[in-house]
Design a protein around this motif. Sequence first.
Motif, PDB file in Angstrom:
ATOM      1  N   GLN A 227      45.324  38.074  33.323  1.00 55.12           N
ATOM      2  CA  GLN A 227      45.307  39.512  33.576  1.00 55.12           C
ATOM      3  C   GLN A 227      46.482  40.239  32.914  1.00 55.12           C
ATOM      4  O   GLN A 227      46.466  41.460  32.796  1.00 55.12           O
ATOM      5  CB  GLN A 227      45.357  39.769  35.091  1.00 55.12           C
ATOM      6  CG  GLN A 227      44.108  39.345  35.838  1.00 55.12           C
ATOM      7  CD  GLN A 227      44.272  39.534  37.337  1.00 55.12           C
ATOM      8  OE1 GLN A 227      45.324  39.259  37.902  1.00 55.12           O
ATOM      9  NE2 GLN A 227      43.227  40.010  37.983  1.00 55.12           N
ATOM     10  N   ARG A 228      47.485  39.487  32.486  1.00 54.34           N
ATOM     11  CA  ARG A 228      48.710  40.098  31.985  1.00 54.34           C
ATOM     12  C   ARG A 228      48.507  40.952  30.731  1.00 54.34           C
ATOM     13  O   ARG A 228      49.002  42.085  30.671  1.00 54.34           O
ATOM     14  CB  ARG A 228      49.747  38.999  31.724  1.00 54.34           C
ATOM     15  CG  ARG A 228      51.104  39.524  31.277  1.00 54.34           C
ATOM     16  CD  ARG A 228      52.075  38.352  31.084  1.00 54.34           C
ATOM     17  NE  ARG A 228      53.375  38.826  30.665  1.00 54.34           N
ATOM     18  CZ  ARG A 228      54.316  39.266  31.487  1.00 54.34           C
ATOM     19  NH1 ARG A 228      54.081  39.302  32.782  1.00 54.34           N
ATOM     20  NH2 ARG A 228      55.475  39.671  31.020  1.00 54.34           N
ATOM     21  N   PRO A 229      47.793  40.477  29.691  1.00 51.22           N
ATOM     22  CA  PRO A 229      47.632  41.329  28.496  1.00 51.22           C
ATOM     23  C   PRO A 229      46.946  42.655  28.808  1.00 51.22           C
ATOM     24  O   PRO A 229      47.399  43.712  28.338  1.00 51.22           O
ATOM     25  CB  PRO A 229      46.798  40.452  27.554  1.00 51.22           C
ATOM     26  CG  PRO A 229      47.064  39.056  27.993  1.00 51.22           C
ATOM     27  CD  PRO A 229      47.219  39.128  29.464  1.00 51.22           C
ATOM     28  N   ARG A 230      45.847  42.615  29.554  1.00 51.65           N
ATOM     29  CA  ARG A 230      45.162  43.876  29.861  1.00 51.65           C
ATOM     30  C   ARG A 230      46.051  44.788  30.707  1.00 51.65           C
ATOM     31  O   ARG A 230      46.047  46.005  30.528  1.00 51.65           O
ATOM     32  CB  ARG A 230      43.854  43.567  30.581  1.00 51.65           C
ATOM     33  CG  ARG A 230      43.118  44.812  31.054  1.00 51.65           C
ATOM     34  CD  ARG A 230      41.747  44.502  31.611  1.00 51.65           C
ATOM     35  NE  ARG A 230      40.843  44.001  30.579  1.00 51.65           N
ATOM     36  CZ  ARG A 230      39.549  43.781  30.770  1.00 51.65           C
ATOM     37  NH1 ARG A 230      39.010  44.003  31.953  1.00 51.65           N
ATOM     38  NH2 ARG A 230      38.794  43.327  29.789  1.00 51.65           N
TER      39      ARG A 230
ATOM     40  N   PRO B 199      36.755  34.433  43.279  1.00 49.88           N
ATOM     41  CA  PRO B 199      35.842  33.498  42.589  1.00 49.88           C
ATOM     42  C   PRO B 199      34.405  34.001  42.640  1.00 49.88           C
ATOM     43  O   PRO B 199      33.977  34.639  43.604  1.00 49.88           O
ATOM     44  CB  PRO B 199      36.017  32.193  43.381  1.00 49.88           C
ATOM     45  CG  PRO B 199      36.489  32.633  44.734  1.00 49.88           C
ATOM     46  CD  PRO B 199      37.319  33.860  44.505  1.00 49.88           C
ATOM     47  N   GLY B 200      33.695  33.736  41.575  1.00 49.29           N
ATOM     48  CA  GLY B 200      32.289  34.127  41.520  1.00 49.29           C
ATOM     49  C   GLY B 200      31.400  33.098  42.188  1.00 49.29           C
ATOM     50  O   GLY B 200      31.851  32.161  42.851  1.00 49.29           O
ATOM     51  N   GLU B 201      30.080  33.290  42.011  1.00 51.51           N
ATOM     52  CA  GLU B 201      29.113  32.367  42.623  1.00 51.51           C
ATOM     53  C   GLU B 201      29.249  30.957  42.071  1.00 51.51           C
ATOM     54  O   GLU B 201      28.975  29.978  42.769  1.00 51.51           O
ATOM     55  CB  GLU B 201      27.696  32.882  42.393  1.00 51.51           C
ATOM     56  CG  GLU B 201      27.417  34.224  43.055  1.00 51.51           C
ATOM     57  CD  GLU B 201      26.009  34.715  42.771  1.00 51.51           C
ATOM     58  OE1 GLU B 201      25.322  34.021  41.979  1.00 51.51           O
ATOM     59  OE2 GLU B 201      25.616  35.751  43.328  1.00 51.51           O
ATOM     60  N   ASP B 202      29.688  30.864  40.804  1.00 50.08           N
ATOM     61  CA  ASP B 202      29.843  29.541  40.201  1.00 50.08           C
ATOM     62  C   ASP B 202      31.230  28.952  40.437  1.00 50.08           C
ATOM     63  O   ASP B 202      31.557  27.887  39.911  1.00 50.08           O
ATOM     64  CB  ASP B 202      29.569  29.606  38.698  1.00 50.08           C
ATOM     65  CG  ASP B 202      30.439  30.659  38.008  1.00 50.08           C
ATOM     66  OD1 ASP B 202      31.204  31.373  38.721  1.00 50.08           O
ATOM     67  OD2 ASP B 202      30.360  30.786  36.777  1.00 50.08           O
ATOM     68  N   GLY B 203      32.078  29.655  41.190  1.00 47.37           N
ATOM     69  CA  GLY B 203      33.420  29.155  41.481  1.00 47.37           C
ATOM     70  C   GLY B 203      34.449  29.502  40.435  1.00 47.37           C
ATOM     71  O   GLY B 203      35.629  29.168  40.594  1.00 47.37           O
ATOM     72  N   ASN B 204      34.045  30.172  39.353  1.00 48.23           N
ATOM     73  CA  ASN B 204      34.981  30.558  38.310  1.00 48.23           C
ATOM     74  C   ASN B 204      35.568  31.938  38.603  1.00 48.23           C
ATOM     75  O   ASN B 204      34.994  32.742  39.354  1.00 48.23           O
ATOM     76  CB  ASN B 204      34.291  30.561  36.942  1.00 48.23           C
ATOM     77  CG  ASN B 204      33.864  29.173  36.516  1.00 48.23           C
ATOM     78  OD1 ASN B 204      34.557  28.193  36.789  1.00 48.23           O
ATOM     79  ND2 ASN B 204      32.709  29.077  35.862  1.00 48.23           N
ATOM     80  N   TYR B 205      36.703  32.200  37.951  1.00 43.07           N
ATOM     81  CA  TYR B 205      37.392  33.479  38.108  1.00 43.07           C
ATOM     82  C   TYR B 205      37.245  34.265  36.815  1.00 43.07           C
ATOM     83  O   TYR B 205      37.641  33.794  35.740  1.00 43.07           O
ATOM     84  CB  TYR B 205      38.879  33.265  38.418  1.00 43.07           C
ATOM     85  CG  TYR B 205      39.122  32.484  39.687  1.00 43.07           C
ATOM     86  CD1 TYR B 205      39.263  33.136  40.905  1.00 43.07           C
ATOM     87  CD2 TYR B 205      39.196  31.088  39.659  1.00 43.07           C
ATOM     88  CE1 TYR B 205      39.487  32.412  42.070  1.00 43.07           C
ATOM     89  CE2 TYR B 205      39.420  30.358  40.815  1.00 43.07           C
ATOM     90  CZ  TYR B 205      39.560  31.026  42.019  1.00 43.07           C
ATOM     91  OH  TYR B 205      39.784  30.328  43.164  1.00 43.07           O
ATOM     92  N   ARG B 206      36.648  35.461  36.934  1.00 41.90           N
ATOM     93  CA  ARG B 206      36.371  36.251  35.743  1.00 41.90           C
ATOM     94  C   ARG B 206      37.463  37.287  35.525  1.00 41.90           C
ATOM     95  O   ARG B 206      37.839  38.020  36.433  1.00 41.90           O
ATOM     96  CB  ARG B 206      35.026  36.954  35.873  1.00 41.90           C
ATOM     97  CG  ARG B 206      34.713  37.850  34.678  1.00 41.90           C
ATOM     98  CD  ARG B 206      33.384  38.540  34.825  1.00 41.90           C
ATOM     99  NE  ARG B 206      33.136  39.440  33.707  1.00 41.90           N
ATOM    100  CZ  ARG B 206      32.045  40.183  33.562  1.00 41.90           C
ATOM    101  NH1 ARG B 206      31.079  40.112  34.484  1.00 41.90           N
ATOM    102  NH2 ARG B 206      31.907  40.968  32.511  1.00 41.90           N
ATOM    103  N   VAL B 207      37.997  37.321  34.298  1.00 40.58           N
ATOM    104  CA  VAL B 207      38.950  38.337  33.857  1.00 40.58           C
ATOM    105  C   VAL B 207      38.413  38.881  32.539  1.00 40.58           C
ATOM    106  O   VAL B 207      38.513  38.236  31.489  1.00 40.58           O
ATOM    107  CB  VAL B 207      40.369  37.762  33.671  1.00 40.58           C
ATOM    108  CG1 VAL B 207      41.300  38.852  33.152  1.00 40.58           C
ATOM    109  CG2 VAL B 207      40.887  37.186  34.973  1.00 40.58           C
ATOM    110  N   GLY B 208      37.821  40.075  32.595  1.00 44.19           N
ATOM    111  CA  GLY B 208      37.194  40.612  31.396  1.00 44.19           C
ATOM    112  C   GLY B 208      36.001  39.777  31.004  1.00 44.19           C
ATOM    113  O   GLY B 208      35.065  39.575  31.784  1.00 44.19           O
TER     114      GLY B 208
END
Length: 641
Positions: free
Chosen positions: A298-301, A275-284
């Motif tokens: 994450q599956r398509p990438r 999780p980032g600073e804002d609590g969200n999870y970044r994928v691309g």
Amino acid sequence: MTRFALALPRCAALVVLSVAGFAYGQLLVLAATLVVPYPLAVAGQFRLTTLGRRLARAWGGVDLPDPVRSPPPAPHRRADGWYAHDDTLYRSPRVPAFLLKLDHYAKDPTMVREWLWLILTPVLGAVPLLVPPALVASGAFLLASPPWTPAWSVPAAVGAVVAAFLLAPGALRAYGSWAGAVLGTGERPRSAFRRWISRASATTWRGAGLAGLSLAAFGGLLLNLLAAAVSWGGLLPYTLPVTRSLVALYRRRVSRWTGSDLPAPYRPYPPPPSPGEDGNYRVGRVLYTDVVAAVQGQRPRWLLGDPATWRDQLWSLGAVVLAPLSFVPGVLVGFGFYALFCQPLTWAGWAVPIGLSTGHWVTPFYLWFGIEHVGLVAPWFPDWASMPVGLVMTLLGLGLAGPVMRLRLWWDQLLLTPTAATVLASRVAHLATTRADAVGVQAAELRRIERDLHDGAQARLIAVGLSLAAVAQLMETDPARARRLLEQAQETSAAALAELRDLVRGIHPPVLAERGLGDAIRAIALDTPLPVDVDVDLPGRFEAPVESAAYFVTCEALTNAARCAAHISVSVSHRDGVLRMVVTDDGPGGADPARGTGLRGIQRRLATFDGAMSLHSPPGGPTVVTMEIPCASSSPRTSTS
């Protein structure tokens, strides 16, 4: 005289049995095609061949014992009440019992011999049996001829009947020899030509099977192209796994049929994002509030960015060329076998009755005309050439099977094996996993040592200190009590010393450090409350971490085996740079790493050294645990073996 009189009707009875066996052999082929009635048809085959063996012994004078057949295994019922077969669970035992019966019959070495006996006896084995009845029929025909036939017909008829009676015992002995050669259960060495025929035949049909699987993967490629066209690539993450599953099945068949290893080249699935600073999870470029959705994102990438995905598609495209080539040997062998055997065998079934009833004898190669009419054979091609041409086609197909298979394996190795980057990525992932496991095991071991010291030796040493302090106070006032406290302190210190020795033995046994792996395993075998046979063949010592890992995984395997077995055997050897420990027990079997932590612990400890464990534990036993560690001997032999 009785022997000669009975031999003739016995020949006729065996001819009838041969014809019935041939018809039943055709029925077996039909039953095998329909699958469901096959076990019932096999039971009939067993009865027919048992009768054939019995008559060959009684009438042919040949020593032909009945084969020892083990019953099909019973399905294994799991603890949850389900029945397991391969990777599938069944609520009822009927389906797994049927599948186990099919597997059992497929592995029975006498099945093929008995089927060949049923099919070939009318053509080969029954030929001597036909001579005496044919002579009797000829004599009867001459005696029943009109009176204007030549005068020599009566003596010829009598001579034919006498010759039939004289030749009948020899025909029975010839039948017995034929039955002994085909139905005998003794192992006979095979010639080089027969071994080549066996290998080439297996390669022919396996190549055709692999070609079919590659065509299925080519169908997956077409599905991916259609998905890319209609959705601009949006459906590819959902259709690409279809090709992967088909290629995975192809890999398993290649490994099973040819022994060529095609490891999966796919990159490991990426770890969940943090999780980032804002609590969200970044994928691309996408942010997810849920970690599960982020993992799915994450599956398509992961699929589209893996080079092995596109190598699979390119490999599937090669099926357009390689699949027809792989079918060529099978087609040649099929047509050749048809021309070589099927025409004469099928001709005898209907052309002989027609010839006897109408006097018009159809050529045994009548089906060859059908091939001529479709243009496969020139009209001037002689009919009698069917069998030699069939032999040439069969040998040509068998000869092409090997080169075609090697070409296919070359294409597979070119595109289906991992690239250097994939191997490196898999190696890094494996090392990260094993390092985490090793750190976890080490931390757990340190906690165990700390707990054992705190609860055991430390407490006893504190008690010794308190006892000695009390002794110091009582030396002058109460010497008798001080003496008792000294004795208690002595006993407590001895117990503390014993616990420390046990703790040290659990960390690194002294016998392992002093005498080596072989003697250490012999020592634990002596401590096991069951009879344990130990066979050690080691060239010398190994690195201390390797010996320690080998020792403890063997201890764990012995502990698991001692719970339900009556006898255990341990074999330790070093061959081709691999240290191998094999533990075999006569327990009930059914061991599964998923149901206990002991076997999983062995796997984790071995994985730290790039080792592996294989388990063979069918229901009913025996259980064989094979543990391997790649390593080299580091010092000369020091064991007493």
